[in-house]
Scaffold this active site. Sequence first.
Site, PDB file in Angstrom:
ATOM      1  N   ASN A  92       0.854  -1.307   0.097  1.00  0.00           N
ATOM      2  CA  ASN A  92      -0.331   0.287  -0.726  1.00  0.00           C
ATOM      3  C   ASN A  92       1.213   1.631  -0.070  1.00  0.00           C
ATOM      4  OD1 ASN A  92      -1.992  -1.929  -0.110  1.00  0.00           O
ATOM      5  ND2 ASN A  92      -2.375  -1.298   2.781  1.00  0.00           N
ATOM      6  N   HIS A 108       5.983  -1.117  -2.544  1.00  0.00           N
ATOM      7  CA  HIS A 108       5.823  -0.410  -4.047  1.00  0.00           C
ATOM      8  C   HIS A 108       5.473   1.552  -4.406  1.00  0.00           C
ATOM      9  CE1 HIS A 108       2.676  -4.286  -5.739  1.00  0.00           C
ATOM     10  NE2 HIS A 108       4.333  -4.230  -5.554  1.00  0.00           N
ATOM     11  N   CYS A 135      13.137  19.070  -9.327  1.00  0.00           N
ATOM     12  CA  CYS A 135      13.854  18.227  -8.767  1.00  0.00           C
ATOM     13  C   CYS A 135      14.704  19.420  -7.712  1.00  0.00           C
ATOM     14  CB  CYS A 135      14.417  17.284  -8.625  1.00  0.00           C
ATOM     15  SG  CYS A 135      16.066  16.190  -7.685  1.00  0.00           S
ATOM     16  N   THR A 175      -4.747  -8.898   0.636  1.00  0.00           N
ATOM     17  CA  THR A 175      -4.141  -9.322  -0.407  1.00  0.00           C
ATOM     18  C   THR A 175      -4.924 -10.067  -2.109  1.00  0.00           C
ATOM     19  OG1 THR A 175      -1.863  -8.207  -2.348  1.00  0.00           O
ATOM     20  CG2 THR A 175      -1.985  -9.764   0.290  1.00  0.00           C
ATOM     21  N   LEU A 201     -10.866 -11.229   2.961  1.00  0.00           N
ATOM     22  CA  LEU A 201     -11.991 -10.950   2.882  1.00  0.00           C
ATOM     23  C   LEU A 201     -12.884 -12.058   2.520  1.00  0.00           C
ATOM     24  CD1 LEU A 201     -14.356  -9.081   4.088  1.00  0.00           C
ATOM     25  CD2 LEU A 201     -14.044  -8.224   1.915  1.00  0.00           C
ATOM     26  N   ALA A 218     -11.031  -7.136   7.840  1.00  0.00           N
ATOM     27  CA  ALA A 218      -9.308  -6.784   8.562  1.00  0.00           C
ATOM     28  C   ALA A 218      -9.908  -6.760   9.992  1.00  0.00           C
ATOM     29  CB  ALA A 218      -8.573  -6.097   7.772  1.00  0.00           C
TER      30      ALA A 218
HETATM   31  N1  APR Z   1     -11.212  -7.145   4.807  1.00  0.00           N
HETATM   32  C1  APR Z   1     -10.616  -7.533   4.178  1.00  0.00           C
HETATM   33  N2  APR Z   1      -9.395  -7.883   2.894  1.00  0.00           N
HETATM   34  C2  APR Z   1     -10.208  -7.017   2.024  1.00  0.00           C
HETATM   35  C3  APR Z   1     -10.993  -5.943   2.742  1.00  0.00           C
HETATM   36  C4  APR Z   1     -11.615  -6.254   3.808  1.00  0.00           C
HETATM   37  N3  APR Z   1     -12.231  -5.051   5.007  1.00  0.00           N
HETATM   38  N4  APR Z   1     -11.948  -5.537   1.680  1.00  0.00           N
HETATM   39  C5  APR Z   1     -11.252  -6.092   0.808  1.00  0.00           C
HETATM   40  N5  APR Z   1     -10.701  -7.336   0.390  1.00  0.00           N
HETATM   41  C6  APR Z   1      -9.282  -7.988   0.090  1.00  0.00           C
HETATM   42  C7  APR Z   1      -9.712  -8.411  -1.379  1.00  0.00           C
HETATM   43  O1  APR Z   1     -10.860  -9.512  -0.887  1.00  0.00           O
HETATM   44  C8  APR Z   1      -8.681  -8.367  -2.012  1.00  0.00           C
HETATM   45  O2  APR Z   1      -8.119 -10.213  -2.213  1.00  0.00           O
HETATM   46  O3  APR Z   1      -8.336  -7.819  -0.425  1.00  0.00           O
HETATM   47  C9  APR Z   1      -8.128  -8.008  -1.576  1.00  0.00           C
HETATM   48  C10 APR Z   1      -7.426  -6.641  -2.328  1.00  0.00           C
HETATM   49  O4  APR Z   1      -6.723  -7.084  -3.736  1.00  0.00           O
HETATM   50  P1  APR Z   1      -6.669  -5.634  -4.359  1.00  0.00           P
HETATM   51  O5  APR Z   1      -7.028  -4.821  -4.964  1.00  0.00           O
HETATM   52  O6  APR Z   1      -5.911  -6.642  -5.768  1.00  0.00           O
HETATM   53  O7  APR Z   1      -4.893  -4.643  -4.127  1.00  0.00           O
HETATM   54  P2  APR Z   1      -3.563  -5.525  -3.164  1.00  0.00           P
HETATM   55  O8  APR Z   1      -3.819  -6.863  -3.321  1.00  0.00           O
HETATM   56  O9  APR Z   1      -3.077  -5.062  -2.161  1.00  0.00           O
HETATM   57  O10 APR Z   1      -2.859  -4.791  -5.499  1.00  0.00           O
HETATM   58  C11 APR Z   1      -1.363  -5.579  -4.845  1.00  0.00           C
HETATM   59  O11 APR Z   1      -1.405  -4.525  -6.914  1.00  0.00           O
HETATM   60  O12 APR Z   1      -2.127  -2.342  -8.553  1.00  0.00           O
HETATM   61  C12 APR Z   1      -1.068  -2.985  -7.706  1.00  0.00           C
HETATM   62  O13 APR Z   1       0.669  -2.127  -6.920  1.00  0.00           O
HETATM   63  C13 APR Z   1      -1.093  -1.871  -6.664  1.00  0.00           C
HETATM   64  O14 APR Z   1      -0.231  -2.521  -4.459  1.00  0.00           O
HETATM   65  C14 APR Z   1      -1.276  -2.913  -5.157  1.00  0.00           C
HETATM   66  C15 APR Z   1      -0.706  -3.978  -6.091  1.00  0.00           C
END
Ligand code: APR
Length: 233
Positions: A92, A108, A135, A175, A201, A218
Amino acid sequence: MRKLERIVILTGAGISAESGLGTFRDEGGLWAQHRIEDVATPEAFAHDPARVHQFYNVRRVQAAGAKPNAAHQALARLQAAWPGHVLLVTQNVDGLHEKAGAEVVHMHGELSRALCAACEHRWDSPQEMSVGETCPACDAPAARPDIVWFGEMPYHMEQILDAIQTCDLFAAIGTSGQVYPAAGFVEEARMAGAATVELNLRDSDMTHAFEEHVTGPASEIVPQWVDRLLQGR
Ligand code: APR
């Protein structure tokens, strides 16, 4: 399970969802509203820097106004209770782990930082970045958000992989397991003999790779999991 000495925790957008920040791939998420290739690649920035700045300017304002939730707070509590034993790694860029008082490795990048594409100097970004900003170190008009875009190498990989290869427990929170190299950390941890737990979730693309699963929002499941860890210590 072997004695818990070293814990590595990876967080993703799901941990900040209940702080009001949209995730990327859930229904109506950021990648349903924007095309990755328009806003999150070096080519996008070369082609249309104003559009890319606008995307991150909006997100910077949202993140600045967001508050950490009980999940961020619980992880900060775990780190404070177990100094030196918990490496928190986040994908994040929102800064909510720090706002909760945790020390975190940003693989990231960070919305609150700017990066010079010419000399790699970094500084605190203004709330709004604009095209052609210079810069402060080398004066090149090459300021960009300090965000790792698709096609770029995430930060601190050596430190993170070293920690995973020697950890006893690896946890992934909120994630989707769709973006590498972070999605591959669980396999590295398993090869190192660590216990693995996913908190989400719902099932993710990497669910099959984890031994243990905790399902729910979460803000509820992370504090309960932290309590269990601290009790079992
Ligand atoms: N509690 C727990 N988990 C949750 C909740 C919640 N309230 N809400 C959503 N989720 C979960 C979803 O089920 C999903 O598996 O969070 C995850 C979010 O997934 P993504 O949107 O793909 O986010 P992330 O995994 O952080 O993405 C990775 O992708 O685009 C890039 O650079 C960006 O860092 C990011 C990377």
